[in-house]
Design a protein around this motif. Sequence first.
Motif, PDB file in Angstrom:
ATOM      1  N   ARG A 105       0.811  -1.239  -0.012  1.00 12.99           N
ATOM      2  CA  ARG A 105      -0.020   0.112   0.025  1.00 12.99           C
ATOM      3  C   ARG A 105       0.675   1.328   0.111  1.00 12.99           C
ATOM      4  O   ARG A 105       1.857   1.346   0.653  1.00 12.99           O
ATOM      5  CB  ARG A 105      -0.801  -0.071   1.133  1.00 12.99           C
ATOM      6  N   ARG A 106       0.486   2.294  -0.636  1.00  9.33           N
ATOM      7  CA  ARG A 106       1.140   3.563  -0.706  1.00  9.33           C
ATOM      8  C   ARG A 106       1.002   4.146   0.714  1.00  9.33           C
ATOM      9  O   ARG A 106       0.235   4.090   1.500  1.00  9.33           O
ATOM     10  CB  ARG A 106       0.262   4.480  -1.610  1.00  9.33           C
ATOM     11  N   PRO A 107       2.469   4.585   1.133  1.00 11.51           N
ATOM     12  CA  PRO A 107       2.291   5.252   2.316  1.00 11.51           C
ATOM     13  C   PRO A 107       1.527   6.638   2.382  1.00 11.51           C
ATOM     14  O   PRO A 107       1.339   7.193   1.443  1.00 11.51           O
ATOM     15  CB  PRO A 107       3.595   5.370   2.527  1.00 11.51           C
ATOM     16  N   ALA A 108       1.066   7.047   3.539  1.00 13.56           N
ATOM     17  CA  ALA A 108       0.452   8.368   3.626  1.00 13.56           C
ATOM     18  C   ALA A 108       1.576   9.513   3.356  1.00 13.56           C
ATOM     19  O   ALA A 108       2.569   9.316   3.847  1.00 13.56           O
ATOM     20  CB  ALA A 108       0.009   8.372   5.067  1.00 13.56           C
ATOM     21  N   THR A 153      -0.034  11.006  -2.189  1.00 11.48           N
ATOM     22  CA  THR A 153      -1.212  10.191  -1.602  1.00 11.48           C
ATOM     23  C   THR A 153      -2.420  10.989  -2.043  1.00 11.48           C
ATOM     24  O   THR A 153      -3.449  10.225  -2.713  1.00 11.48           O
ATOM     25  CB  THR A 153      -1.213   9.841  -0.253  1.00 11.48           C
ATOM     26  N   ARG A 154      -2.741  12.049  -1.368  1.00 15.87           N
ATOM     27  CA  ARG A 154      -3.720  12.863  -1.818  1.00 15.87           C
ATOM     28  C   ARG A 154      -4.192  13.025  -3.085  1.00 15.87           C
ATOM     29  O   ARG A 154      -5.159  12.658  -3.598  1.00 15.87           O
ATOM     30  CB  ARG A 154      -3.592  14.332  -1.195  1.00 15.87           C
ATOM     31  N   GLU A 155      -3.044  13.126  -3.991  1.00 10.78           N
ATOM     32  CA  GLU A 155      -3.402  13.361  -5.589  1.00 10.78           C
ATOM     33  C   GLU A 155      -3.901  12.121  -5.822  1.00 10.78           C
ATOM     34  O   GLU A 155      -4.652  12.085  -6.816  1.00 10.78           O
ATOM     35  CB  GLU A 155      -1.992  13.816  -5.951  1.00 10.78           C
ATOM     36  N   ALA A 156      -3.195  10.807  -5.531  1.00 15.73           N
ATOM     37  CA  ALA A 156      -3.528   9.534  -5.749  1.00 15.73           C
ATOM     38  C   ALA A 156      -4.948   9.123  -5.766  1.00 15.73           C
ATOM     39  O   ALA A 156      -5.618   8.632  -6.463  1.00 15.73           O
ATOM     40  CB  ALA A 156      -2.617   8.235  -5.409  1.00 15.73           C
ATOM     41  N   ILE A 157      -5.660   9.440  -4.429  1.00 20.17           N
ATOM     42  CA  ILE A 157      -6.950   9.342  -3.963  1.00 20.17           C
ATOM     43  C   ILE A 157      -7.459  10.316  -4.948  1.00 20.17           C
ATOM     44  O   ILE A 157      -8.734   9.808  -5.440  1.00 20.17           O
ATOM     45  CB  ILE A 157      -6.881   9.685  -2.776  1.00 20.17           C
ATOM     46  N   ASP A 210     -23.374   6.759  -7.056  1.00 19.48           N
ATOM     47  CA  ASP A 210     -23.767   6.037  -6.262  1.00 19.48           C
ATOM     48  C   ASP A 210     -22.905   4.561  -6.183  1.00 19.48           C
ATOM     49  O   ASP A 210     -22.786   4.171  -5.065  1.00 19.48           O
ATOM     50  CB  ASP A 210     -25.329   5.319  -6.691  1.00 19.48           C
ATOM     51  N   ARG A 211     -22.269   4.147  -7.072  1.00 17.34           N
ATOM     52  CA  ARG A 211     -21.447   3.107  -7.085  1.00 17.34           C
ATOM     53  C   ARG A 211     -20.109   2.983  -6.699  1.00 17.34           C
ATOM     54  O   ARG A 211     -19.146   2.137  -6.494  1.00 17.34           O
ATOM     55  CB  ARG A 211     -21.699   1.963  -8.511  1.00 17.34           C
ATOM     56  N   THR A 212     -19.609   4.338  -6.578  1.00 19.51           N
ATOM     57  CA  THR A 212     -18.385   4.930  -5.987  1.00 19.51           C
ATOM     58  C   THR A 212     -18.395   4.704  -4.759  1.00 19.51           C
ATOM     59  O   THR A 212     -19.389   5.456  -3.953  1.00 19.51           O
ATOM     60  CB  THR A 212     -17.967   5.946  -6.562  1.00 19.51           C
ATOM     61  N   SER A 213     -17.374   4.085  -3.758  1.00 19.18           N
ATOM     62  CA  SER A 213     -17.462   4.231  -2.337  1.00 19.18           C
ATOM     63  C   SER A 213     -16.100   4.526  -2.056  1.00 19.18           C
ATOM     64  O   SER A 213     -15.205   4.537  -2.655  1.00 19.18           O
ATOM     65  CB  SER A 213     -17.740   2.652  -1.992  1.00 19.18           C
ATOM     66  N   MET A 214     -16.001   4.879  -0.663  1.00 18.55           N
ATOM     67  CA  MET A 214     -14.622   5.310  -0.025  1.00 18.55           C
ATOM     68  C   MET A 214     -13.984   4.086  -0.183  1.00 18.55           C
ATOM     69  O   MET A 214     -12.469   4.262  -0.488  1.00 18.55           O
ATOM     70  CB  MET A 214     -14.939   5.822   1.343  1.00 18.55           C
ATOM     71  N   ARG A 215     -13.978   2.965  -0.055  1.00 17.46           N
ATOM     72  CA  ARG A 215     -13.490   1.642   0.065  1.00 17.46           C
ATOM     73  C   ARG A 215     -12.926   1.621  -1.362  1.00 17.46           C
ATOM     74  O   ARG A 215     -11.734   1.313  -1.513  1.00 17.46           O
ATOM     75  CB  ARG A 215     -14.351   0.438   0.511  1.00 17.46           C
ATOM     76  N   SER A 216     -13.797   1.610  -2.497  1.00 15.99           N
ATOM     77  CA  SER A 216     -13.348   1.232  -3.874  1.00 15.99           C
ATOM     78  C   SER A 216     -12.330   2.296  -4.201  1.00 15.99           C
ATOM     79  O   SER A 216     -11.458   2.013  -4.919  1.00 15.99           O
ATOM     80  CB  SER A 216     -14.508   1.362  -4.793  1.00 15.99           C
ATOM     81  N   VAL A 217     -12.441   3.431  -4.005  1.00 19.64           N
ATOM     82  CA  VAL A 217     -11.497   4.647  -4.044  1.00 19.64           C
ATOM     83  C   VAL A 217     -10.081   4.385  -3.499  1.00 19.64           C
ATOM     84  O   VAL A 217      -9.120   4.460  -3.972  1.00 19.64           O
ATOM     85  CB  VAL A 217     -12.064   5.995  -3.655  1.00 19.64           C
ATOM     86  N   ALA A 218     -10.175   3.850  -2.360  1.00 16.40           N
ATOM     87  CA  ALA A 218      -8.550   3.563  -1.529  1.00 16.40           C
ATOM     88  C   ALA A 218      -7.995   2.354  -2.328  1.00 16.40           C
ATOM     89  O   ALA A 218      -6.942   2.345  -2.532  1.00 16.40           O
ATOM     90  CB  ALA A 218      -9.194   3.087  -0.115  1.00 16.40           C
ATOM     91  N   LEU A 219      -8.920   1.403  -2.797  1.00 17.51           N
ATOM     92  CA  LEU A 219      -8.576   0.288  -3.311  1.00 17.51           C
ATOM     93  C   LEU A 219      -7.738   0.700  -4.842  1.00 17.51           C
ATOM     94  O   LEU A 219      -6.616   0.145  -4.997  1.00 17.51           O
ATOM     95  CB  LEU A 219      -9.595  -0.627  -3.541  1.00 17.51           C
ATOM     96  N   GLU A 220      -8.567   1.280  -5.403  1.00 12.08           N
ATOM     97  CA  GLU A 220      -7.949   1.946  -6.719  1.00 12.08           C
ATOM     98  C   GLU A 220      -6.684   2.765  -6.551  1.00 12.08           C
ATOM     99  O   GLU A 220      -5.757   2.539  -7.218  1.00 12.08           O
ATOM    100  CB  GLU A 220      -9.124   2.753  -7.560  1.00 12.08           C
ATOM    101  N   ALA A 221      -6.681   3.549  -5.570  1.00 11.46           N
ATOM    102  CA  ALA A 221      -5.571   4.402  -5.163  1.00 11.46           C
ATOM    103  C   ALA A 221      -4.264   3.393  -4.652  1.00 11.46           C
ATOM    104  O   ALA A 221      -3.272   4.086  -4.437  1.00 11.46           O
ATOM    105  CB  ALA A 221      -5.958   5.561  -4.304  1.00 11.46           C
ATOM    106  N   GLY A 222      -4.675   2.413  -4.095  1.00 14.27           N
ATOM    107  CA  GLY A 222      -3.603   1.529  -3.304  1.00 14.27           C
ATOM    108  C   GLY A 222      -3.132   2.204  -1.953  1.00 14.27           C
ATOM    109  O   GLY A 222      -2.141   2.241  -1.569  1.00 14.27           O
TER     110      GLY A 222
END
Lengths: 208, 208
Positions: free
Chosen positions: A16-19, A23-27, A41-53
Amino acid sequence: MPPPRQSARDPRSRGRRPAGSGTREAIAAAARAQFGLLGYDRTSMRSVALEAGVDPTLVSHFYGSKQQLFVTVVDLPFDAGAAVGQLLDGPRAGIGRRLADFVLDVLEQPEGRARMTGLVRAAAAEDAAAELVRRRVSTEFLHPLAAGLGVDASEQRAALVASQVVGLVMARYVVRLEPLARLSPEAVAAAVAPTFQRYLTGRDVIAP
Amino acid sequence: MPPPRQSARDPRSRGRRPAGSGTREAIAAAARAQFGLLGYDRTSMRSVALEAGVDPTLVSHFYGSKQQLFVTVVDLPFDAGAAVGQLLDGPRAGIGRRLADFVLDVLEQPEGRARMTGLVRAAAAEDAAAELVRRRVSTEFLHPLAAGLGVDASEQRAALVASQVVGLVMARYVVRLEPLARLSPEAVAAAVAPTFQRYLTGRDVIAP
Protein backbone atom coordinates in the motif's frame (compact mmCIF):
# COMPACT_ATOMS: atom_id res chain seq x y z
CA MET A 1 -6.69 0.57 -23.17
CA PRO A 2 -4.14 0.37 -20.36
CA PRO A 3 -4.09 -2.86 -18.36
CA PRO A 4 -6.07 -2.82 -15.14
CA ARG A 5 -4.04 -1.34 -12.35
CA GLN A 6 -4.18 -4.29 -10.06
CA SER A 7 -3.42 -7.21 -12.31
CA ALA A 8 -0.25 -5.46 -13.39
CA ARG A 9 1.55 -6.46 -10.22
CA ASP A 10 1.73 -9.55 -8.09
CA PRO A 11 -0.82 -8.89 -5.34
CA ARG A 12 1.51 -10.29 -2.70
CA SER A 13 4.26 -7.86 -3.54
CA ARG A 14 1.86 -4.94 -3.93
CA GLY A 15 2.43 -2.68 -0.97
CA ARG A 16 0.00 0.00 0.00
CA ARG A 17 1.06 3.53 -0.71
CA PRO A 18 2.26 5.24 2.47
CA ALA A 19 0.52 8.36 3.71
CA GLY A 20 2.41 11.38 2.46
CA SER A 21 3.37 13.18 -0.69
CA GLY A 22 1.39 12.05 -3.69
CA THR A 23 -1.19 10.14 -1.66
CA ARG A 24 -3.76 12.89 -1.67
CA GLU A 25 -3.34 13.28 -5.42
CA ALA A 26 -3.51 9.53 -5.99
CA ILE A 27 -6.80 9.40 -4.09
CA ALA A 28 -8.15 12.35 -6.11
CA ALA A 29 -7.18 10.70 -9.41
CA ALA A 30 -8.74 7.38 -8.39
CA ALA A 31 -11.91 9.11 -7.19
CA ARG A 32 -12.23 11.12 -10.41
CA ALA A 33 -11.83 7.96 -12.49
CA GLN A 34 -14.39 6.03 -10.47
CA PHE A 35 -17.00 8.79 -10.27
CA GLY A 36 -16.69 9.10 -14.05
CA LEU A 37 -16.86 5.39 -14.75
CA LEU A 38 -19.23 4.10 -12.08
CA GLY A 39 -21.23 7.18 -11.17
CA TYR A 40 -21.73 8.62 -7.72
CA ASP A 41 -23.81 5.84 -6.19
CA ARG A 42 -21.54 2.97 -7.05
CA THR A 43 -18.33 4.69 -6.07
CA SER A 44 -17.43 4.14 -2.42
CA MET A 45 -14.68 5.40 -0.14
CA ARG A 46 -13.47 1.82 -0.03
CA SER A 47 -13.40 1.33 -3.80
CA VAL A 48 -11.49 4.59 -4.19
CA ALA A 49 -8.96 3.48 -1.57
CA LEU A 50 -8.51 0.16 -3.35
CA GLU A 51 -8.00 1.84 -6.72
CA ALA A 52 -5.52 4.32 -5.23
CA GLY A 53 -3.70 1.59 -3.34
CA VAL A 54 -4.09 3.27 0.04
CA ASP A 55 -5.68 2.37 3.34
CA PRO A 56 -9.39 3.34 3.39
CA THR A 57 -8.91 5.43 6.54
CA LEU A 58 -6.65 7.75 4.55
CA VAL A 59 -9.50 8.61 2.16
CA SER A 60 -11.65 9.91 5.01
CA HIS A 61 -8.58 11.44 6.66
CA PHE A 62 -7.93 13.59 3.58
CA TYR A 63 -11.45 14.13 2.27
CA GLY A 64 -13.99 13.49 5.03
CA SER A 65 -17.16 12.11 3.45
CA LYS A 66 -17.91 10.75 -0.02
CA GLN A 67 -19.85 13.93 -0.76
CA GLN A 68 -16.90 16.11 0.20
CA LEU A 69 -14.58 13.93 -1.86
CA PHE A 70 -16.88 14.32 -4.84
CA VAL A 71 -17.23 18.08 -4.51
CA THR A 72 -13.47 18.47 -4.14
CA VAL A 73 -12.21 16.27 -6.95
CA VAL A 74 -14.89 16.71 -9.59
CA ASP A 75 -14.14 20.17 -10.79
CA LEU A 76 -14.74 21.42 -14.31
CA PRO A 77 -11.96 20.08 -16.53
CA PHE A 78 -10.99 23.63 -17.51
CA ASP A 79 -10.51 27.04 -15.93
CA ALA A 80 -13.98 28.60 -16.18
CA GLY A 81 -12.80 32.20 -15.78
CA ALA A 82 -10.16 31.86 -18.48
CA ALA A 83 -12.61 30.08 -20.79
CA VAL A 84 -15.20 32.87 -20.42
CA GLY A 85 -12.59 35.51 -21.30
CA GLN A 86 -11.41 33.53 -24.30
CA LEU A 87 -14.96 32.83 -25.58
CA LEU A 88 -16.03 36.46 -25.27
CA ASP A 89 -13.03 37.52 -27.37
CA GLY A 90 -14.58 37.53 -30.85
CA PRO A 91 -17.66 38.62 -32.79
CA ARG A 92 -20.93 38.29 -30.92
CA ALA A 93 -22.51 36.49 -33.88
CA GLY A 94 -19.93 33.71 -33.50
CA ILE A 95 -20.37 33.02 -29.76
CA GLY A 96 -22.56 29.96 -30.38
CA ARG A 97 -19.99 28.34 -32.62
CA ARG A 98 -17.04 29.21 -30.35
CA LEU A 99 -18.88 27.75 -27.37
CA ALA A 100 -19.88 24.61 -29.31
CA ASP A 101 -16.28 24.07 -30.45
CA PHE A 102 -15.03 24.61 -26.92
CA VAL A 103 -17.54 22.20 -25.36
CA LEU A 104 -16.82 19.47 -27.92
CA ASP A 105 -13.10 20.01 -27.50
CA VAL A 106 -13.40 19.42 -23.75
CA LEU A 107 -15.68 16.41 -24.20
CA GLU A 108 -13.46 14.74 -26.77
CA GLN A 109 -10.50 14.63 -24.39
CA PRO A 110 -10.57 11.55 -22.14
CA GLU A 111 -10.00 13.49 -18.92
CA GLY A 112 -12.56 16.16 -19.80
CA ARG A 113 -15.11 13.59 -20.84
CA ALA A 114 -14.60 11.52 -17.68
CA ARG A 115 -15.11 14.56 -15.46
CA MET A 116 -18.13 15.90 -17.33
CA THR A 117 -19.90 12.54 -17.58
CA GLY A 118 -19.07 11.96 -13.90
CA LEU A 119 -20.60 15.29 -13.00
CA VAL A 120 -23.76 14.72 -15.02
CA ARG A 121 -24.17 11.11 -13.86
CA ALA A 122 -23.75 12.16 -10.26
CA ALA A 123 -26.18 15.04 -10.67
CA ALA A 124 -28.78 12.54 -11.86
CA ALA A 125 -28.36 10.49 -8.70
CA GLU A 126 -27.58 12.89 -5.92
CA ASP A 127 -28.79 16.29 -4.76
CA ALA A 128 -25.34 17.33 -3.55
CA ALA A 129 -24.01 16.66 -7.03
CA ALA A 130 -26.90 18.53 -8.62
CA GLU A 131 -25.89 21.53 -6.54
CA LEU A 132 -22.37 21.10 -7.90
CA VAL A 133 -23.63 21.20 -11.49
CA ARG A 134 -25.61 24.33 -10.67
CA ARG A 135 -22.54 25.97 -9.19
CA ARG A 136 -19.80 24.81 -11.56
CA VAL A 137 -21.58 24.73 -14.90
CA SER A 138 -24.06 27.57 -14.47
CA THR A 139 -22.80 29.98 -11.79
CA GLU A 140 -19.09 29.77 -12.58
CA PHE A 141 -19.13 29.27 -16.34
CA LEU A 142 -22.28 29.82 -18.39
CA HIS A 143 -23.80 32.64 -16.38
CA PRO A 144 -20.64 34.82 -16.50
CA LEU A 145 -20.47 34.04 -20.23
CA ALA A 146 -24.04 35.22 -20.86
CA ALA A 147 -23.56 38.21 -18.55
CA GLY A 148 -20.38 39.13 -20.44
CA LEU A 149 -22.43 39.42 -23.62
CA GLY A 150 -24.51 42.13 -21.96
CA VAL A 151 -27.79 40.36 -22.78
CA ASP A 152 -30.98 40.59 -20.73
CA ALA A 153 -32.12 37.55 -18.70
CA SER A 154 -28.57 36.18 -18.69
CA GLU A 155 -29.35 33.57 -16.01
CA GLN A 156 -32.21 32.15 -18.03
CA ARG A 157 -30.03 32.06 -21.13
CA ALA A 158 -27.25 30.32 -19.21
CA ALA A 159 -29.71 27.73 -17.90
CA LEU A 160 -31.00 27.00 -21.41
CA VAL A 161 -27.46 26.55 -22.72
CA ALA A 162 -26.73 24.30 -19.73
CA SER A 163 -29.75 22.15 -20.61
CA GLN A 164 -28.38 21.52 -24.11
CA VAL A 165 -24.84 20.91 -22.83
CA VAL A 166 -26.06 18.42 -20.21
CA GLY A 167 -28.33 16.79 -22.81
CA LEU A 168 -25.41 16.46 -25.21
CA VAL A 169 -23.25 14.84 -22.52
CA MET A 170 -26.09 12.42 -21.74
CA ALA A 171 -27.08 11.62 -25.34
CA ARG A 172 -23.65 11.34 -26.95
CA TYR A 173 -21.45 10.02 -24.16
CA VAL A 174 -23.67 8.35 -21.52
CA VAL A 175 -26.69 6.93 -23.39
CA ARG A 176 -24.62 6.79 -26.63
CA LEU A 177 -27.58 7.55 -28.83
CA GLU A 178 -26.80 6.80 -32.47
CA PRO A 179 -25.95 8.37 -34.82
CA LEU A 180 -25.11 11.22 -32.42
CA ALA A 181 -22.47 9.11 -30.67
CA ARG A 182 -20.51 8.39 -33.84
CA LEU A 183 -20.80 11.81 -35.52
CA SER A 184 -17.56 13.77 -35.79
CA PRO A 185 -17.07 16.47 -33.13
CA GLU A 186 -17.19 19.05 -35.94
CA ALA A 187 -20.59 17.84 -37.15
CA VAL A 188 -21.99 17.91 -33.60
CA ALA A 189 -20.57 21.38 -32.99
CA ALA A 190 -22.13 22.62 -36.24
CA ALA A 191 -25.50 21.13 -35.25
CA VAL A 192 -25.67 22.66 -31.75
CA ALA A 193 -23.90 25.99 -32.41
CA PRO A 194 -27.06 27.81 -33.63
CA THR A 195 -28.90 26.51 -30.54
CA PHE A 196 -26.26 28.05 -28.28
CA GLN A 197 -26.26 31.24 -30.34
CA ARG A 198 -30.01 31.66 -30.05
CA TYR A 199 -30.16 30.78 -26.35
CA LEU A 200 -27.41 33.33 -25.65
CA THR A 201 -28.41 36.19 -27.92
CA GLY A 202 -31.83 35.48 -29.51
CA ARG A 203 -34.63 37.92 -28.75
CA ASP A 204 -37.38 35.29 -28.96
CA VAL A 205 -35.88 33.25 -26.11
CA ILE A 206 -37.25 35.58 -23.47
CA ALA A 207 -40.98 35.66 -22.85
CA PRO A 208 -42.33 39.20 -23.45
CA MET B 1 -48.66 16.03 -0.66
CA PRO B 2 -50.30 12.71 0.28
CA PRO B 3 -49.21 11.18 3.60
CA PRO B 4 -46.54 8.50 3.40
CA ARG B 5 -48.09 5.16 2.65
CA GLN B 6 -46.81 3.35 5.68
CA SER B 7 -47.44 5.77 8.51
CA ALA B 8 -51.07 5.94 7.45
CA ARG B 9 -51.86 2.62 9.07
CA ASP B 10 -50.93 0.96 12.31
CA PRO B 11 -47.98 -1.27 11.37
CA ARG B 12 -49.28 -4.12 13.53
CA SER B 13 -52.58 -4.26 11.69
CA ARG B 14 -50.97 -3.81 8.30
CA GLY B 15 -51.29 -7.13 6.52
CA ARG B 16 -49.32 -7.96 3.46
CA ARG B 17 -51.20 -7.98 0.21
CA PRO B 18 -51.95 -11.55 -0.92
CA ALA B 19 -50.67 -12.79 -4.26
CA GLY B 20 -53.38 -12.39 -6.84
CA SER B 21 -55.37 -9.77 -8.65
CA GLY B 22 -54.00 -6.30 -8.19
CA THR B 23 -50.68 -7.47 -6.78
CA ARG B 24 -48.81 -7.25 -10.04
CA GLU B 25 -50.19 -3.75 -10.61
CA ALA B 26 -49.37 -2.67 -7.05
CA ILE B 27 -45.77 -3.81 -7.55
CA ALA B 28 -45.59 -1.94 -10.87
CA ALA B 29 -46.93 1.27 -9.30
CA ALA B 30 -44.52 1.02 -6.36
CA ALA B 31 -41.58 0.30 -8.68
CA ARG B 32 -42.47 3.23 -10.96
CA ALA B 33 -42.67 5.59 -7.97
CA GLN B 34 -39.36 4.41 -6.52
CA PHE B 35 -37.41 4.42 -9.79
CA GLY B 36 -38.66 7.97 -10.31
CA LEU B 37 -37.87 9.16 -6.80
CA LEU B 38 -34.73 7.23 -5.89
CA GLY B 39 -33.27 6.39 -9.27
CA TYR B 40 -32.28 2.97 -10.54
CA ASP B 41 -29.37 2.27 -8.21
CA ARG B 42 -31.13 2.99 -4.95
CA THR B 43 -34.31 1.14 -5.83
CA SER B 44 -34.18 -2.52 -4.81
CA MET B 45 -36.52 -5.47 -5.22
CA ARG B 46 -36.89 -5.38 -1.45
CA SER B 47 -37.74 -1.67 -1.24
CA VAL B 48 -40.33 -2.12 -3.99
CA ALA B 49 -41.88 -5.05 -2.13
CA LEU B 50 -42.02 -3.02 1.07
CA GLU B 51 -43.66 -0.06 -0.69
CA ALA B 52 -46.17 -2.34 -2.41
CA GLY B 53 -46.87 -4.22 0.81
CA VAL B 54 -46.07 -7.62 -0.68
CA ASP B 55 -43.62 -10.37 0.08
CA PRO B 56 -40.27 -9.73 -1.72
CA THR B 57 -40.42 -13.15 -3.40
CA LEU B 58 -43.53 -12.00 -5.28
CA VAL B 59 -41.56 -9.20 -6.96
CA SER B 60 -39.13 -11.67 -8.50
CA HIS B 61 -41.96 -14.11 -9.14
CA PHE B 62 -43.76 -11.54 -11.30
CA TYR B 63 -40.84 -9.59 -12.76
CA GLY B 64 -37.63 -11.65 -12.53
CA SER B 65 -34.73 -9.26 -12.05
CA LYS B 66 -34.55 -5.57 -11.14
CA GLN B 67 -33.55 -4.83 -14.72
CA GLN B 68 -36.58 -6.67 -16.08
CA LEU B 69 -38.81 -4.90 -13.58
CA PHE B 70 -37.42 -1.58 -14.72
CA VAL B 71 -37.78 -2.30 -18.43
CA THR B 72 -41.36 -3.50 -17.91
CA VAL B 73 -42.75 -0.77 -15.70
CA VAL B 74 -40.90 2.29 -16.93
CA ASP B 75 -42.61 2.88 -20.21
CA LEU B 76 -43.13 6.26 -21.82
CA PRO B 77 -46.00 8.01 -20.05
CA PHE B 78 -47.89 8.29 -23.34
CA ASP B 79 -48.70 6.23 -26.42
CA ALA B 80 -45.78 6.98 -28.75
CA GLY B 81 -47.55 5.89 -31.92
CA ALA B 82 -50.63 8.01 -31.21
CA ALA B 83 -48.46 10.99 -30.25
CA VAL B 84 -46.51 10.81 -33.51
CA GLY B 85 -49.74 10.77 -35.52
CA GLN B 86 -51.14 13.71 -33.59
CA LEU B 87 -47.93 15.76 -33.82
CA LEU B 88 -47.59 15.20 -37.57
CA ASP B 89 -51.14 16.47 -38.08
CA GLY B 90 -50.49 20.17 -38.73
CA PRO B 91 -48.23 22.54 -40.64
CA ARG B 92 -44.64 21.46 -40.92
CA ALA B 93 -43.44 24.89 -39.79
CA GLY B 94 -45.22 24.34 -36.48
CA ILE B 95 -43.80 20.92 -35.60
CA GLY B 96 -41.22 22.37 -33.18
CA ARG B 97 -43.84 24.21 -31.20
CA ARG B 98 -46.29 21.30 -31.18
CA LEU B 99 -43.55 18.97 -29.96
CA ALA B 100 -42.40 21.46 -27.30
CA ASP B 101 -45.98 21.90 -26.02
CA PHE B 102 -46.45 18.13 -25.98
CA VAL B 103 -43.19 17.46 -24.10
CA LEU B 104 -43.90 20.14 -21.49
CA ASP B 105 -47.45 18.90 -21.11
CA VAL B 106 -46.18 15.40 -20.32
CA LEU B 107 -43.49 16.70 -17.96
CA GLU B 108 -45.85 18.95 -16.03
CA GLN B 109 -48.07 16.04 -15.05
CA PRO B 110 -46.83 14.26 -11.91
CA GLU B 111 -47.04 10.77 -13.40
CA GLY B 112 -45.37 11.83 -16.65
CA ARG B 113 -42.66 13.69 -14.84
CA ALA B 114 -41.96 10.79 -12.47
CA ARG B 115 -41.61 8.36 -15.35
CA MET B 116 -39.46 10.62 -17.50
CA THR B 117 -37.14 11.66 -14.67
CA GLY B 118 -36.96 8.00 -13.62
CA LEU B 119 -35.98 7.01 -17.14
CA VAL B 120 -33.33 9.71 -17.48
CA ARG B 121 -31.91 9.15 -13.98
CA ALA B 122 -31.71 5.44 -14.60
CA ALA B 123 -30.10 5.97 -18.00
CA ALA B 124 -27.37 7.99 -16.28
CA ALA B 125 -26.60 5.08 -13.95
CA GLU B 126 -27.21 1.93 -15.88
CA ASP B 127 -26.51 0.60 -19.36
CA ALA B 128 -29.74 -1.41 -19.45
CA ALA B 129 -31.66 1.79 -18.80
CA ALA B 130 -29.66 3.69 -21.40
CA GLU B 131 -30.75 1.05 -23.90
CA LEU B 132 -34.32 1.70 -22.78
CA VAL B 133 -33.98 5.44 -23.47
CA ARG B 134 -32.56 4.64 -26.88
CA ARG B 135 -35.47 2.35 -27.65
CA ARG B 136 -38.37 4.22 -26.07
CA VAL B 137 -37.45 7.84 -26.68
CA SER B 138 -35.59 7.58 -29.95
CA THR B 139 -36.66 4.40 -31.80
CA GLU B 140 -40.34 4.43 -30.80
CA PHE B 141 -41.06 8.14 -30.61
CA LEU B 142 -38.66 10.71 -32.05
CA HIS B 143 -37.34 8.72 -34.97
CA PRO B 144 -40.82 7.90 -36.35
CA LEU B 145 -41.68 11.57 -35.85
CA ALA B 146 -38.68 12.78 -37.87
CA ALA B 147 -39.22 10.05 -40.47
CA GLY B 148 -42.87 11.10 -40.78
CA LEU B 149 -41.74 14.57 -41.79
CA GLY B 150 -39.94 13.07 -44.77
CA VAL B 151 -36.65 14.76 -43.89
CA ASP B 152 -33.20 13.41 -44.68
CA ALA B 153 -31.01 12.06 -41.85
CA SER B 154 -34.08 11.48 -39.69
CA GLU B 155 -32.16 9.39 -37.14
CA GLN B 156 -29.63 12.12 -36.57
CA ARG B 157 -32.40 14.69 -36.22
CA ALA B 158 -34.23 12.48 -33.74
CA ALA B 159 -31.04 12.05 -31.68
CA LEU B 160 -30.49 15.83 -31.56
CA VAL B 161 -34.06 16.41 -30.40
CA ALA B 162 -33.59 13.66 -27.81
CA SER B 163 -30.48 15.41 -26.51
CA GLN B 164 -32.46 18.60 -25.86
CA VAL B 165 -35.41 16.71 -24.33
CA VAL B 166 -33.12 14.75 -22.00
CA GLY B 167 -31.22 17.94 -21.15
CA LEU B 168 -34.48 19.70 -20.34
CA VAL B 169 -35.58 16.86 -18.06
CA MET B 170 -32.20 17.00 -16.30
CA ALA B 171 -31.91 20.80 -16.05
CA ARG B 172 -35.49 21.70 -15.12
CA TYR B 173 -36.65 18.68 -13.11
CA VAL B 174 -33.59 16.81 -11.80
CA VAL B 175 -30.86 19.44 -11.25
CA ARG B 176 -33.55 22.16 -10.91
CA LEU B 177 -31.40 24.82 -12.50
CA GLU B 178 -32.84 28.27 -11.89
CA PRO B 179 -34.52 30.16 -13.39
CA LEU B 180 -35.35 27.31 -15.76
CA ALA B 181 -37.01 25.33 -12.96
CA ARG B 182 -39.45 28.10 -12.07
CA LEU B 183 -40.28 29.33 -15.59
CA SER B 184 -43.83 28.66 -16.77
CA PRO B 185 -44.24 25.64 -19.05
CA GLU B 186 -45.33 28.05 -21.80
CA ALA B 187 -42.11 30.08 -21.52
CA VAL B 188 -39.99 26.93 -21.63
CA ALA B 189 -41.91 25.59 -24.63
CA ALA B 190 -41.44 28.91 -26.43
CA ALA B 191 -37.70 28.83 -25.69
CA VAL B 192 -37.06 25.29 -26.94
CA ALA B 193 -39.59 25.13 -29.81
CA PRO B 194 -37.25 26.74 -32.40
CA THR B 195 -34.50 24.29 -31.32
CA PHE B 196 -36.81 21.35 -32.03
CA GLN B 197 -37.95 22.94 -35.28
CA ARG B 198 -34.41 23.39 -36.53
CA TYR B 199 -33.23 19.93 -35.42
CA LEU B 200 -36.21 18.36 -37.19
CA THR B 201 -36.38 20.41 -40.39
CA GLY B 202 -33.36 22.75 -40.62
CA ARG B 203 -31.03 22.28 -43.57
CA ASP B 204 -27.93 23.41 -41.68
CA VAL B 205 -28.26 20.57 -39.13
CA ILE B 206 -26.83 18.01 -41.50
CA ALA B 207 -23.17 18.22 -42.42
CA PRO B 208 -22.79 18.66 -46.20
